[in-house]
Design an enzyme around this catalytic site. Structure first.
Site, PDB file in Angstrom:
ATOM      1  N   LYS A   1      26.041  11.080  27.015  1.00 50.35           N
ATOM      2  CA  LYS A   1      24.860  11.813  26.566  1.00 50.35           C
ATOM      3  C   LYS A   1      23.609  10.955  26.717  1.00 50.35           C
ATOM      4  O   LYS A   1      23.666   9.725  26.663  1.00 50.35           O
ATOM      5  CB  LYS A   1      25.017  12.295  25.122  1.00 50.35           C
ATOM      6  CG  LYS A   1      25.122  11.189  24.087  1.00 50.35           C
ATOM      7  CD  LYS A   1      25.285  11.759  22.705  1.00 50.35           C
ATOM      8  CE  LYS A   1      25.249  10.663  21.644  1.00 50.35           C
ATOM      9  NZ  LYS A   1      23.944   9.972  21.561  1.00 50.35           N
TER      10      LYS A   1
ATOM     11  N   LYS B   1      14.230  -0.183  24.280  1.00 48.12           N
ATOM     12  CA  LYS B   1      14.309   1.265  24.519  1.00 48.12           C
ATOM     13  C   LYS B   1      13.032   1.820  25.117  1.00 48.12           C
ATOM     14  O   LYS B   1      12.543   2.877  24.702  1.00 48.12           O
ATOM     15  CB  LYS B   1      14.669   2.010  23.238  1.00 48.12           C
ATOM     16  CG  LYS B   1      16.027   1.631  22.661  1.00 48.12           C
ATOM     17  CD  LYS B   1      16.376   2.487  21.476  1.00 48.12           C
ATOM     18  CE  LYS B   1      17.750   2.133  20.935  1.00 48.12           C
ATOM     19  NZ  LYS B   1      18.132   2.969  19.802  1.00 48.12           N
TER      20      LYS B   1
ATOM     21  N   LYS C   1      26.078   7.935  17.560  1.00 47.21           N
ATOM     22  CA  LYS C   1      25.359   7.129  18.536  1.00 47.21           C
ATOM     23  C   LYS C   1      23.893   7.578  18.591  1.00 47.21           C
ATOM     24  O   LYS C   1      23.571   8.743  18.333  1.00 47.21           O
ATOM     25  CB  LYS C   1      25.991   7.288  19.926  1.00 47.21           C
ATOM     26  CG  LYS C   1      27.445   6.805  19.996  1.00 47.21           C
ATOM     27  CD  LYS C   1      27.543   5.307  19.821  1.00 47.21           C
ATOM     28  CE  LYS C   1      28.965   4.793  19.960  1.00 47.21           C
ATOM     29  NZ  LYS C   1      29.837   5.152  18.835  1.00 47.21           N
ATOM     30  N   ASP C   2      23.013   6.645  18.936  1.00 43.81           N
ATOM     31  CA  ASP C   2      21.573   6.896  18.962  1.00 43.81           C
ATOM     32  C   ASP C   2      21.186   7.993  19.949  1.00 43.81           C
ATOM     33  O   ASP C   2      21.853   8.203  20.958  1.00 43.81           O
ATOM     34  CB  ASP C   2      20.814   5.621  19.359  1.00 43.81           C
ATOM     35  CG  ASP C   2      20.890   4.550  18.294  1.00 43.81           C
ATOM     36  OD1 ASP C   2      21.267   4.867  17.160  1.00 43.81           O
ATOM     37  OD2 ASP C   2      20.568   3.395  18.613  1.00 43.81           O
ATOM     38  N   ARG C   3      20.081   8.634  19.653  1.00 50.10           N
ATOM     39  CA  ARG C   3      19.536   9.627  20.577  1.00 50.10           C
ATOM     40  C   ARG C   3      18.889   8.954  21.785  1.00 50.10           C
ATOM     41  O   ARG C   3      19.151   9.323  22.932  1.00 50.10           O
ATOM     42  CB  ARG C   3      18.487  10.495  19.864  1.00 50.10           C
ATOM     43  CG  ARG C   3      17.702  11.388  20.837  1.00 50.10           C
ATOM     44  CD  ARG C   3      16.542  12.116  20.163  1.00 50.10           C
ATOM     45  NE  ARG C   3      16.999  13.292  19.442  1.00 50.10           N
ATOM     46  CZ  ARG C   3      16.740  13.536  18.175  1.00 50.10           C
ATOM     47  NH1 ARG C   3      16.063  12.643  17.464  1.00 50.10           N
ATOM     48  NH2 ARG C   3      17.153  14.641  17.595  1.00 50.10           N
TER      49      ARG C   3
END
Length: 354
Positions: A56, A27, A85-87
């Site tokens: 998103k 990430k 879901k992850d940011r």
């Protein structure tokens, strides 16, 4: 109150295929971690709900829900989702919106910074958590300090044997604090009134109990094989059956093909299905955390079973550069991509995860 650090309350996951080969950065930018939901449904074109497909970036699912609700003039509670879901990722997922009447469908396009509508259609039911066939991942790892041949061998091993189905650290909240909060709640030192927050804490407690049992079975080399008294689960489905229902030869064949897996406990109220050696093993591990199991029973959480092994479907990878690796695969609902990658690398996250 016990001031033991939250992380010290969590068992450390133990890889099944050997120590991490080296480090990899995860990430570095949101686009490095891409997730696409695989729905278990198709919009039926009628009813009181909208099914809205969104993409998103830099938003949590809760934040996306709030923005979509604002656009459509409904309360956030009128919006359903199949999973969070992850940011710090680019994620595509479905939301349902209760909106009876013949109002016009929202137009595809950007509706807020980091949020766009991809498609929308009428549907007869609200979307519930878990209403997925799975998730598809494409992940770019950077700064890898591992020889390519070694990483390739480890990934091939994962194709053939799967990985332990640990709950990822996302399940436990920031810094692993949710189990500590749950214990404080159990002791009357913390008041939690919101049902959704209570659910998050109870989920973290069950996940910790499961991870402890799974770690023990990894330590004893039994995470991917049947013990006497075990119960099996069909790959990618929730159906369970007693290992004793199969002949030993047939059971070994199905385990080798990864069409079935041994299960571990999500403790709570209810008689354990497992017997004999499997039951004794699980009980010995859970006896080490009586306060956690007592909380689950007190809150009347129903006992369930979860697969101890995770089959990594459609696993493919390529090297765009010497120190960069792109990995793609599909996982069932409730499984964690970081659990898969952690069998190869010590993951260093360049940004926080929700």
């Amino acid at each position: 109150m016990d001031h033991k650090p939250a992380n010290d309350l969590l068992t450390r996951v133990l890889p099944a295929h050997g120590p991490p080969l080296g480090r990899a950065w995860l990430k570095s930018v949101a686009e490095d971690f891409q997730v696409t939901e695989i729905p278990r449904f198709q919009p039926d074109g009628q009813g009181e709900h909208l099914l809205v497909e969104i993409r998103k970036r830099g938003l949590t699912t809760a934040e996306a829900v709030e923005r979509l609700a604002g656009l459509l003039g409904v309360a956030p509670r009128a919006v359903g989702h199949a999973g969070r879901k992850d940011r710090n990722a680019v994620t595509t997922q479905w939301l349902s919106v209760h909106q009876p009447g013949g109002r016009q469908l929202p137009v595809p396009g950007a509706i807020a910074p980091g949020l766009e509508i991809l498609s929308a259609a009428r549907h007869s039911r609200k979307l519930r958590v878990g209403a997925l066939a799975g998730n598809r991942f494409q992940i770019r790892l950077r700064g890898i300090d591992v020889p390519r041949a070694a990483a390739d061998r480890r990934l091939l091993r994962i194709v053939h044997h799967g990985v332990p189905n640990y709950f990822g650290r996302q399940r436990f909240g920031r810094g692993g604090e949710n189990v500590a909060k749950a214990l404080a709640w159990q002791r009357g030192e913390l008041t939690i009134r919101r049902r959704d927050l209570q659910g998050l804490l109870l989920s973290a407690v069950r996940a910790e109990c499961f991870n402890r049992v799974l770690r023990h079975r990894v330590e004893t080399g039994t995470w991917d094989r049947a013990l006497t008294g075990d119960w099996m689960i069909l790959d990618g489905r929730g159906s369970v059956f007693a290992a004793a229902d199969e002949t030993p030869a047939r059971l070994a064949q199905r385990l080798a093909l990864q069409t079935i897996h041994p299960t571990g406990p999500l403790p709570g109220v209810g008689k354990p299905l497992v017997t004999d050696k499997a039951q004794r093993l699980e009980q010995a591990v859970l006896d080490e955390v009586p306060e956690l199991t007592a909380l689950l029973i007190r809150r009347k959480v129903s006992a369930q079973r979860r697969s101890l092994r995770l089959r990594v479907a459609e696993l493919a990878w390529w090297w765009p550069a010497t120190s960069e690796l792109i990995v793609g695969f599909r996982l069932p609902p409730g499984a964690y991509a970081t659990t898969v990658l952690g069998e190869c690398f010590e993951l260093i996250e360049a940004a926080g995860v929700d």
